[in-house]
Each structure stands twice: as structure tokens, then as C-alpha cells.
Design a protein around this motif. Structure first.
Motif, PDB file in Angstrom:
ATOM      1  N   PHE A 324       3.355  -2.252   2.208  1.00 17.22           N
ATOM      2  CA  PHE A 324       3.758  -0.883   2.593  1.00 17.22           C
ATOM      3  C   PHE A 324       3.345  -0.692   4.219  1.00 17.22           C
ATOM      4  O   PHE A 324       2.027  -1.176   4.698  1.00 17.22           O
ATOM      5  N   ILE A 325       4.177   0.033   5.039  1.00 16.44           N
ATOM      6  CA  ILE A 325       3.757  -0.183   6.409  1.00 16.44           C
ATOM      7  C   ILE A 325       3.915   1.483   6.628  1.00 16.44           C
ATOM      8  O   ILE A 325       4.758   2.226   6.464  1.00 16.44           O
ATOM      9  N   ALA A 326       2.611   1.983   7.193  1.00 13.84           N
ATOM     10  CA  ALA A 326       2.446   3.484   7.617  1.00 13.84           C
ATOM     11  C   ALA A 326       2.371   3.380   9.158  1.00 13.84           C
ATOM     12  O   ALA A 326       1.682   3.003   9.877  1.00 13.84           O
ATOM     13  N   THR A 327       3.606   3.713   9.808  1.00 21.25           N
ATOM     14  CA  THR A 327       3.769   3.593  11.244  1.00 21.25           C
ATOM     15  C   THR A 327       3.510   4.815  11.975  1.00 21.25           C
ATOM     16  O   THR A 327       4.069   6.056  11.552  1.00 21.25           O
ATOM     17  N   LEU A 609      -7.006   9.128   4.615  1.00 20.78           N
ATOM     18  CA  LEU A 609      -7.170   9.561   2.995  1.00 20.78           C
ATOM     19  C   LEU A 609      -5.684   8.957   2.548  1.00 20.78           C
ATOM     20  O   LEU A 609      -5.541   8.478   1.575  1.00 20.78           O
ATOM     21  N   ILE A 610      -4.634   9.036   3.374  1.00 19.83           N
ATOM     22  CA  ILE A 610      -3.239   8.565   2.890  1.00 19.83           C
ATOM     23  C   ILE A 610      -3.295   6.937   2.635  1.00 19.83           C
ATOM     24  O   ILE A 610      -2.755   6.550   1.705  1.00 19.83           O
ATOM     25  N   VAL A 611      -4.172   6.480   3.749  1.00 16.69           N
ATOM     26  CA  VAL A 611      -4.015   4.857   3.524  1.00 16.69           C
ATOM     27  C   VAL A 611      -4.919   4.363   2.536  1.00 16.69           C
ATOM     28  O   VAL A 611      -4.734   3.546   1.802  1.00 16.69           O
ATOM     29  N   GLN A 612      -5.922   5.317   2.484  1.00 19.47           N
ATOM     30  CA  GLN A 612      -6.957   5.036   1.201  1.00 19.47           C
ATOM     31  C   GLN A 612      -6.335   5.151  -0.217  1.00 19.47           C
ATOM     32  O   GLN A 612      -6.333   4.187  -0.972  1.00 19.47           O
ATOM     33  N   ALA A 613      -5.556   6.160  -0.208  1.00 22.21           N
ATOM     34  CA  ALA A 613      -4.613   6.283  -1.584  1.00 22.21           C
ATOM     35  C   ALA A 613      -3.975   5.318  -1.578  1.00 22.21           C
ATOM     36  O   ALA A 613      -3.614   4.887  -2.879  1.00 22.21           O
ATOM     37  N   LEU A 614      -2.993   4.758  -0.603  1.00 21.00           N
ATOM     38  CA  LEU A 614      -2.028   3.608  -0.865  1.00 21.00           C
ATOM     39  C   LEU A 614      -2.673   2.576  -1.233  1.00 21.00           C
ATOM     40  O   LEU A 614      -2.321   1.769  -2.094  1.00 21.00           O
ATOM     41  N   ARG A 615      -4.023   2.338  -0.560  1.00 25.96           N
ATOM     42  CA  ARG A 615      -4.840   0.788  -1.063  1.00 25.96           C
ATOM     43  C   ARG A 615      -5.083   1.173  -2.492  1.00 25.96           C
ATOM     44  O   ARG A 615      -5.036   0.180  -3.256  1.00 25.96           O
ATOM     45  N   GLU A 616      -5.524   2.250  -3.039  1.00 22.59           N
ATOM     46  CA  GLU A 616      -6.150   2.401  -4.328  1.00 22.59           C
ATOM     47  C   GLU A 616      -4.975   2.239  -5.311  1.00 22.59           C
ATOM     48  O   GLU A 616      -5.222   2.080  -6.538  1.00 22.59           O
ATOM     49  N   ILE A 621      -1.628  -2.518   2.532  1.00 23.55           N
ATOM     50  CA  ILE A 621      -0.998  -1.553   3.665  1.00 23.55           C
ATOM     51  C   ILE A 621      -1.368  -2.233   5.082  1.00 23.55           C
ATOM     52  O   ILE A 621      -2.339  -2.457   5.418  1.00 23.55           O
ATOM     53  N   ALA A 622      -0.497  -1.816   6.022  1.00 24.74           N
ATOM     54  CA  ALA A 622      -0.206  -2.133   7.205  1.00 24.74           C
ATOM     55  C   ALA A 622      -0.054  -0.939   8.033  1.00 24.74           C
ATOM     56  O   ALA A 622       0.681  -0.220   7.848  1.00 24.74           O
ATOM     57  N   VAL A 623      -1.210  -0.490   8.807  1.00 26.92           N
ATOM     58  CA  VAL A 623      -1.174   0.727   9.680  1.00 26.92           C
ATOM     59  C   VAL A 623      -1.023   0.693  11.128  1.00 26.92           C
ATOM     60  O   VAL A 623      -2.006  -0.147  11.734  1.00 26.92           O
ATOM     61  N   THR A 624      -0.015   1.096  11.839  1.00 25.96           N
ATOM     62  CA  THR A 624       0.014   1.094  13.198  1.00 25.96           C
ATOM     63  C   THR A 624      -0.510   2.468  14.038  1.00 25.96           C
ATOM     64  O   THR A 624      -0.666   3.240  13.233  1.00 25.96           O
ATOM     65  N   PRO A 632      -9.796   5.494  12.242  1.00 24.36           N
ATOM     66  CA  PRO A 632     -10.343   5.471  11.054  1.00 24.36           C
ATOM     67  C   PRO A 632      -9.339   4.801   9.934  1.00 24.36           C
ATOM     68  O   PRO A 632      -9.581   4.238   8.994  1.00 24.36           O
ATOM     69  N   ALA A 633      -7.939   5.356  10.194  1.00 25.06           N
ATOM     70  CA  ALA A 633      -7.001   4.633   9.255  1.00 25.06           C
ATOM     71  C   ALA A 633      -6.573   3.090   9.295  1.00 25.06           C
ATOM     72  O   ALA A 633      -6.421   2.381   8.382  1.00 25.06           O
ATOM     73  N   LEU A 634      -6.840   2.602  10.895  1.00 22.87           N
ATOM     74  CA  LEU A 634      -6.657   1.386  11.232  1.00 22.87           C
ATOM     75  C   LEU A 634      -7.879   0.429  10.315  1.00 22.87           C
ATOM     76  O   LEU A 634      -7.772  -0.567   9.864  1.00 22.87           O
TER      77      LEU A 634
END
Length: 889
Positions: A324-327, A609-616, A621-624, A632-634
Motif C-alpha cells: 500500500f502506498i499513501a501518497t 492514524l490512517i497509516v497505523q490502521a493500515l499497518r494493523e 505501507i510506504a508513505v510519502t 508522524p506518518a513517515l
């Protein structure tokens, strides 16, 4: 001081809250507040020393096993074994430390963003102070180009705007004003009467009172949150930890079995103990740490050529494993430069503009695709002249390079003049400006009164919000134009209406005469040309892509649709809606993530929180990100990806930096990451299968009550002369394109999947049977001397491992379909390994150490063809592997 919503207070109440005034604080008040609040500093990150980087190279379960084995070898006075293992550990540490030290950033950026000069009113006079000396209640004066040193409540302003992208992610400057806001709960980006630490003033002037310093600023709150966040582990780290645990148990189990067989064969306990320890040392793939580090280093080097800079080596493979990429949007999917794309005139004639960014490159074409020059229609000519005259920006071509200054929208509008083959300077030379009305968010327009130099008539040029300008237009014929502007705005375009007229006098600053509407300009931060193909490639590779941005919902959705991330409105959710849905039911976020692909106007905490939920939920997940708001998201992501133009905070928090800020480079990094993981599997396949073959051959010797097929020192030599060269050489293998047509490996998938287990067992079985078969034949049938037979079998084992390294070039493709040019290093490595062994057969000191002797060439030739059997067997396996259930094709 109790917490207050300073944006909802009047200027008088804010000043009263801090017991200050426009004359500023007195020296005694400052001294008291320094003691109470401390310096305006953010906590600094302790610099990672070279010692700690080197120490980190030894913090691995596999390294622990090797250290234990080396210590046992020392206790048993097996100094050659111990020395070899320590050499492996040192080489691995040097390579890994060099890569990480080279990538380590120079300083802590959060501190640097606060350490700046500020103009402050104290004791009734203006002073220049370090930003760190500010205290709540200080009166700060700012102007265009200044960086804001603390969180301020604006007291008064003139034509004020600020870029807040580091906090909100929105690239367009935000208009600011001093008036109080009635509502208490507002996102940071909507607090128009506040200025925040780390942001930059783009236009105008302001006087403000400091309401928050250091950790109480919005910037400081993000800094504090980073300390509490857990950094996501790279996929390789997780897989290698699992792999190492399994290998440890397998090796220990195999040694126990061999010990029992040896005891049954009548070997004395003391001899058996020494033998089992030697086998354990040789069975552990001690070459794996070096080979893995080299493979990751090569991957990092290849990524660097594709604009992907690796700060942590394990992130090389991690990027390739992401599901998953959150860009971000601005500057990653888009060019981060506002660009006029359409002009619609009062007569509803539509003109399209080519080119992008802050330059004059491009053309204007009409609906018949005819290029427009300076002989354009009156409406278009009036519109372009008006936006150049009513403009405070600059755009010039100097020595082949475009230079610009001022508000981004103004700069983008100046480009129109160049696109009709004239220039802003030529237009401005023909007029005389009489009076200017600067843009203010309260007015929502800017205006200039001017006179053509060949006329005495006074004219006005106006640009701004179409609904505001519409109030000064009496004719009804423009209704269709206003509806068209609404349609463009709904598709994410920023609308600038342009009007003008000939007037009899210059009116007061807040009044406008009757106007004629010339049309409107639709601007947008355009999509990068490479972005859409890159998103399509992600989808083909099974990688989900979502946009998480602080930008406007309409703009975000428009870009998402254009790039292929979303297709309809239902896939969009705003930060405010997200907060409402998750306030009473925090678990709703997991369900929301299943259907939403565009998250706009989100806060830094929401993005995290979005990134944390995706991990869980099981994603890697890769975040830009590029701003402080993204940090915090990175840090929470498995792979944090910072943009090269972004803040140092984002870069320090991330494990990867995209130097050209391009989403397409991120996708290239995914491809290289998958190539690297493929090469790591090849290395592991070679090491484990050959190590298993040696163990099986030894077990068979003990089971048949024959002398040991290899001496302990010969086992170590095998690992050095074959695996020690060829495993590293496999790291240079060119990637297989099929990897980007396959979905990502499941997060819980072991390195040893069905395919790896099958090919390891078959190859290890064939190699061990060929070696043991020859050993049995030479001793029992031909009655050779033990040392001569062992010398011959050792040469066969070297040849078998040479051939098998070519099998390992691909798990599925025939070696005859892989060009030699894909890996010249491996070919040279095979020749070097064979050459070293043949040389050792003739060197007296090597003969003594390894119990070797020369071998006749005809014998070598027979062994060569015998060893080639492993290629035939594995080629047959590859031919039929597609029929194995659960195996990737």
C-alpha cells in the motif's frame, strides 16, 4: 495559563490574556516569562555517532549465532574457524556502516527551523532577536519573505498571505486577516487569523502576538508526537528474523541427529563433540550477512541512479515489499506549480493552454486547435492585459533560465503574456498605473486603476473571486459564464475572474465601479506526466495507492481521478468527516480504509492514524511526505519516503528520499526493491541448499559407517571458495521483469515458501547423492586411499556448487534463457572459485592445510560432466514447477 482558542478571541482579549500591548513586553516581564516558559527551542535529536552505526551492524539474530559459534571455536582452539567467522563479521560491519554513515543527515532540522531572526517590539522599540529568545506575549513584526518564528495571533495585517505547506500540505498561499473567528474548533489550515512557526510569509506585512513557543507550537506538538511513535519494521527485517530462528533450530536439530548417528557409528564422545561443533559452524550460512549487505548496497546504488536515495539499507527490499502506498499530492503527483490550463471568455469561447509551471513555455489554442498570437480576440486580449496590469509578481527569462518572484497565482498569470508571443514588460510599458487595491481575503479581489499612455481615459483592471466580482456587474448575460466557472471549480480548478472598464474617477479602496466581465482563468497544479503511468504500474503490481493530503477536497479528487487513484466521489473523505465518523467509533477507520482512496484536509494526527490502521490491517505501507506535518506518518510507516525538496524534518524521519520528488521514481524504487528481494532469495537458496547438501553427505557417511566425507577445515574452505564468492556475485543479477506483474508477497509469507523448499530439497539431495555416491564408489569399489578419495570428492563438490550457482540465477527461468550479460560478475566468480581451488591443489602450504593433492585433467573433465547433472535436474524441475500447487509462476 489556561488553554484558550486564540483564533476565536478579539485582538483586545488576546492582548489582555498575555498582559501585553502593542508597545511590547518590558525587560522584567521577559525575564519572568523566560523562567516560566523556557527558550523557544524544539528538542534536538541526538546525533547518531559512527560507533553506534557500527554497533547496529551486530544487532541481528544471525550475527548473534555467528558470534556464539566463533567463541565456541576459540574455546575449542579451532582458530582457523574462529578467524574466518570474525573476518566475515568485520567485513559485514564495514560495508553496512559505510552505507548508513554516508546516508546519515547532517543535523536535526526541527531545531534549525526555529533558529532564525525575528523583529520584536520590546520596551516600546523595535529589536532584532534570535527566534529562540521569544516568549508568549512578545509582539512580532513580519513582512514578505520572513519565516514565522513562533505561533502568532495576528493583531493587524496588510495584504497578508502565508505558505503553510509544511503543516497542511496545501501548496497555495493562504490569505490571512486579523478578525476574530467565532467557531472554536478549526483545522490548522482554516485559522486565517493565526500564523504558525516554520511557515513563510509570501506577501504583505503583519504584526502579531506570540501565543505559543517551543513544544506548544503546532510544529512542536508534531515534534513531541514523534518521540512516542513506534517505527515500523522493514519487511526484510521481519522475514530475516523469522528465517534466522528457523535456521537456528534446523542446524541445531541436524547437529543433534548427526551426533546420535556418530555415537551409533562408534565415534568417541570427545571426537564427536569437536566434530558436531565444526559441522554447526560450517552449516550456519556465515556468508549470508555479507551477501545480504552487498545485495542491499547494490540495490541502493541502482535505486540512486533512479533518483531514490536509501538512508537505511533494509528499506531497499522494504520498498519492494510494500502492499500500500499513501501518497502526498502536491509536488509528488503534481508539479507543485500553479498553471493556467483554460481561459473562458465572456462569449463562452474556450481556450486551452499548454505548458506547465512558472515559465512562459507553451501556447494558447482555441476550440479549433488554432494557435493564438497577439492578434487575439478583444475579450482574450482584454483579459490577458488585465491580469498582467493587475499583478504584483515577476516572471523573466534571463540567460536561458526563468526567474520568478511573488504570489504563485500572480506568477502563473504572467505566463499568459508569453504564450501569446508578447511579454509582461511590453504590456506594462504601454500603461501608467494610477492606483492599486491589493488583494485581501476580506475583499476577495485586487484592482489597479491605470491609463493607456496614448489616452487620457482612466481604466480599471480587476481579478479575483467570480462571485465577488459578479456583484459589480449589472448585465445578466454573464449567468452562463458564472455557471461554467462553477463547473470548473467543482472539478478542482482554481477560478480567477477577470473584469475591467473605463471609469470616470478613482473610487475609495473598498469600492468598485460597474464592471464588464472579460472571462475567467482556470488554474490547477497540474499532474506530472509520469504520474498516471506510474499509478497504473502500481495497480498491475498489486500495490494499492491512496492520496492523503491537506489540500482542498475538489482539487484532491480531480487529481485523483486524473491519475487513476479514484473514479468517483464516494471514494473521497475529508478530515472533518473522518473525525466525525471515528469520534464515537474508533474502529470505523479500518472499514473506511476499504472504500476510500482520497483523504483530503486531513491533520497530521489523522494521517498518522490512517497509516497505523493500515499497518494493523496487515499492509506493508510506504508513505510519502515533504513537510513537518508528514513526519508522524513517515515514522509510523513501514517505509517512510521523503521528497528531496521537502523539509529536513521529513528527511530525518524517513528511510528513503526521492531526490526528484516524483511518484514515478517511487515506483521505480519498488521495482528495484523487488529485484533486490529476488536476488536475496537466490543467495539464500544457494547458501542453504549447498549447506544442506554438505550436511546430508556427512550424515550418509556416518550412516554407512564410512570415514567423514569432508574434514572440518575442508567444509570451511567450501564455504569460502564457492559460496563466499558466488553468493555475493548473485547480488549483481539483473532483475526479472516478471516481478512487477506479480502481486506483492503476503506480509506473513516466509522467505522459505513452497517453491524455495521444493528446489532446496531437490538440489541438496542431488548434490549430496552425487558427492556421497562418488565417495562410496572410490572407497568400497576402487579401494582408493582415504585422503585421495576425499581430495577428489572435494573437487566434485566445488564443481557442483559452481554449476548450482547458475541454477540459482532464477528460480523459474531456464539458465539457457538468461543472457550471460545479465551478470558477468557471477561468471567471473565461478571462474575465480574454480581457479582458486585448482591453484590450491598445487600449492604446498594449501595442500598441507586442506589435505589436498593435484588431480589429473582427465579426472577433472569426468568430474566436470558429473557435476553438470545438477543443471539437468534443476532444468527439469523448472520445466514442471508450474504444476506445483501454490507456487508463484
Amino acid at each position: 495559563m489556561e488553554k484558550k482558542f486564540y483564533h476565536s478571541l478579539s485582538v483586545e482579549k488576546v492582548l489582555k490574556s498575555f498582559e501585553t500591548s502593542f508597545s511590547g513586553l518590558t525587560s522584567s516581564e521577559v525575564s519572568e516569562r523566560v523562567l516560566k516558559y523556557g527558550k523557544n527551542l524544539l528538542p534536538s535529536r541526538r546525533r547518531i555517532t559512527l560507533f553506534h552505526i557500527i554497533l547496529n551492524q551486530f544487532l541481528s539474530p544471525l550475527i548473534y549465532i555467528l558470534l556464539a559459534a566463533a567463541l565456541v571455536a576459540l574455546l575449542l582452539k579451532e582458530y582457523t574457524d574462529a578467524g574466518f567467522i570474525f573476518l566475515v563479521l568485520v567485513v559485514n560491519a564495514v560495508i553496512g556502516a559505510f552505507q548508513e554513515w554516508k546516508a546519515e543527515s547532517k543535523a536535526t532540522a526541527l531545531e534549525q527551523m526555529i533558529k532564525l531572526q525575528a523583529r520584536v517590539i520590546r520596551n516600546g522599540s523595535m529589536q532584532n532577536l534570535d527566534g529562540e529568545d521569544l516568549v508568549p506575549g512578545d509582539i512580532v513584526v513580519l513582512e514578505s519573505g520572513n519565516k514565522v518564528p513562533a505561533d502568532l495571533r495576528i493583531l493587524k495585517e496588510n495584504n497578508l498571505s502565508a505558505i503553510e505547506a509544511i503543516l497542511t500540505g496545501e501548496s497555495v498561499a493562504v490569505s490571512k486577516q486579523a478578525r476574530e473567528m467565532e467557531q472554536k474548533e478549526f483545522p490548522v489550515g482554516d485559522k486565517i487569523n493565526m500564523l504558525f512557526a516554520g511557515t513563510t510569509i509570501t506577501t504583505g506585512r503583519a504584526t502579531g502576538v506570540v501565543v505559543s513557543t517551543d513544544l506548544q507550537t503546532e510544529l512542536g506538538k508534531i515534534a513531541s508526537s514523534l518521540k512516542e511513535l513506534e517505527t515500523g519494521k522493514a519487511p526484510l527485517v521481519q522475514r530475516m528474523e523469522t528465517f534466522t530462528r528457523k535456521i537456528s533450530f534446523i542446524v541445531l536439530g541436524a547437529c543433534l541427529v548427526l551426533g546420535l548417528i556418530g555415537y551409533w557409528a562408534g565415534i568417541s564422545l570427545q571426537e564427536l563433540f569437536f566434530f558436531v561443533v565444526a559441522v554447526a559452524v560450517s552449516a550456519i550460512p556465515e556468508g549470508l550477512p555479507i551477501a545480504m549487505t552487498v545485495a542491499l548496497s547494490i540495490g541502493a546504488s541502482r535505486m540512486a541512479k533512479r533518483n531514490v536515495i536509501i538512508r537505511k539499507l533494509t528499506a531497499v527490499e522494504g520498498l519492494g515489499s510494500c502492499t500500500f502506498i499513501a501518497t502526498d499530492k502536491t509536488g509528488t503527483l503534481t508539479v507543485d506549480q500553479q498553471t493556467a490550463k483554460f481561459i473562458v471568455t465572456a462569449g463562452l469561447e474556450v481556450f486551452q493552454l499548454s505548458g506547465e509551471g512558472y515559465n512562459g513555455m507553451g501556447e494558447i489554442t482555441n476550440q479549433q486547435d488554432i494557435k493564438i498570437s497577439n492578434t487575439a480576440s478583444n475579450d482574450l486580449d482584454d483579459l490577458i492585459r488585465s491580469v498582467v496590469i493587475c499583478n504584483e509578481g515577476e516572471l523573466h527569462l534571463d540567460n536561458g533560465s526563468w526567474n520568478y518572484a511573488g504570489d504563485p497565482i500572480d506568477v502563473a498569470l504572467l505566463a499568459l503574456a508569453y504564450k501569446v508571443k508578447t511579454s509582461p514588460d511590453k504590456i506594462l510599458e504601454s500603461v501608467e498605473k494610477l492606483s492599486e487595491v491589493p488583494f485581501e481575503s476580506e475583499r476577495q479581489y485586487a484592482a489597479v486603476y491605470y491609463r493607456e499612455k496614448d489616452s487620457n481615459n482612466i481604466k480599471i483592471a480587476v481579478k479575483g473571486a467570480i462571485e465577488r466580482i459578479r456583484e459589480h456587474i449589472t448585465e445578466e448575460k454573464y449567468e452562463a459564464l458564472v455557471e461554467e466557472a462553477t463547473r470548473y471549480a467543482a472539478n478542482g480548478y482554481r477560478i480567477i475572474a477577470v473584469a475591467g472598464n473605463t471609469v470616470s474617477e478613482i473610487l475609495p479602496i473598498n469600492s468598485l465601479p460597474d464592471l464588464q466581465l472579460f472571462g475567467f482563468i482556470a488554474l490547477i497544479d497540474p499532474l506530472r506526466a509520469e504520474a498516471k503511468p506510474a499509478v497504473e504500474e502500481c495497480h498491475r503490481a498489486g500495490v494499492n495507492v491512496a492520496m492523503v493530503t491537506g489540500d482542498h477536497p475538489a482539487t484532491s479528487l480531480a487529481i485523483a481521478k486524473e491519475v487513476g487513484i479514484a473514479s468517483h466521489q464516494d471514494e473521497l473523505i475529508t478530515g472533518m468527516d473522518l473525525a466525525g465518523l471515528t469520534k464515537e467509533n474508533p474502529g470505523a477507520l479500518t472499514e473506511i480504509l476499504k472504500t476510500k482512496r482520497v483523504f483530503s484536509r486531513v491533520s497530521p494526527q489523522q494521517k498518522q492514524l490512517i497509516v497505523q490502521a493500515l499497518r494493523e490491517s496487515g499492509h506493508f505501507i510506504a508513505v510519502t511526505g515533504d513537510g513537518v506535518n508528514d513526519a508522524p506518518a513517515l515514522k509510523t510507516a513501514n517505509i517512510g519516503v521523503a521528497m528531496g525538496y521537502g523539509t529536513d524534518v521529513a528527511k530525518d524521519t524517513s528511510s528513503i528520499i526521492i531526490s526528484d520528488n516524483n511518484f514515478a521514481s517511487l515506483v521505480a524504487g519498488i521495482e528495484e526493491g523487488r529485484f533486490t528481494y529476488g536476488n536475496l532469495r537466490k543467495i539464500i537458496y544457494l547458501l542453504i541448499s549447498t549447506g544442506a547438501a554438505e550436511l546430508i553427505a556427512i550424515a550418509l557417511s556416518l550412516a554407512f559407517k564410512l570415514p567423514l566425507i569432508f574434514l572440518p577445515v575442508q567444509l570451511l574452505w567450501l564455504n569460502l571458495v564457492t559460496n563466499g564468492i558466488q553468493d555475493v556475485a548473485l547480488a549483481f543479477e539483473t532483475g526479472e521483469k516478471k516481478f512487477m506483474q506479480q502481486p506483492p508477497r503476503k506480509p506473513d509469507e516466509s522467505i522459505f515458501n513452497r517453491l524455495m523448499i521444493s528446489q532446496t530439497l531437490i538440489s541438496a539431495g542431488v548434490i549430496s547423492l552425487l558427492a556421497f555416491g562418488l565417495w562410496y564408489h572410490l572407497l568400497n569399489h576402487l579401494k582408493w586411499e582415504e585422503s585421495t578419495a576425499r581430495n577428489t570428492v572435494l573437487l566434485l563438490m566445488v564443481l557442483l556448487q559452481n554449476f548450482h550457482s547458475m541454477n540459482c540465477r532464477s528460480e523459474t527461468r531456464s539458465i539457457f534463457k538468461i543472457p550471460i550479460s545479465n551478470n558477468y560478475v557471477l561468471m567471473l566468480g565461478i571462474l575465480a572459485a574454480q581457479g582458486l581451488h585448482i591453484l590450491s591443489l598445487h600449492l604446498p602450504f594449501m595442500q598441507e592445510i586442506l589435505s589436498l593433492e593435484p588431480v589429473a585433467w582427465d579426472t577433472w573433465l569426468k568430474l566436470f560432466f558429473t557435476a553438470s547433472i545438477i543443471v539437468v535436474v534443476m532444468e527439469v524441475f523448472k520445466l514442471f514447477h508450474k504444476n506445483i500447487p501454490g507456487v508463484r509462476k
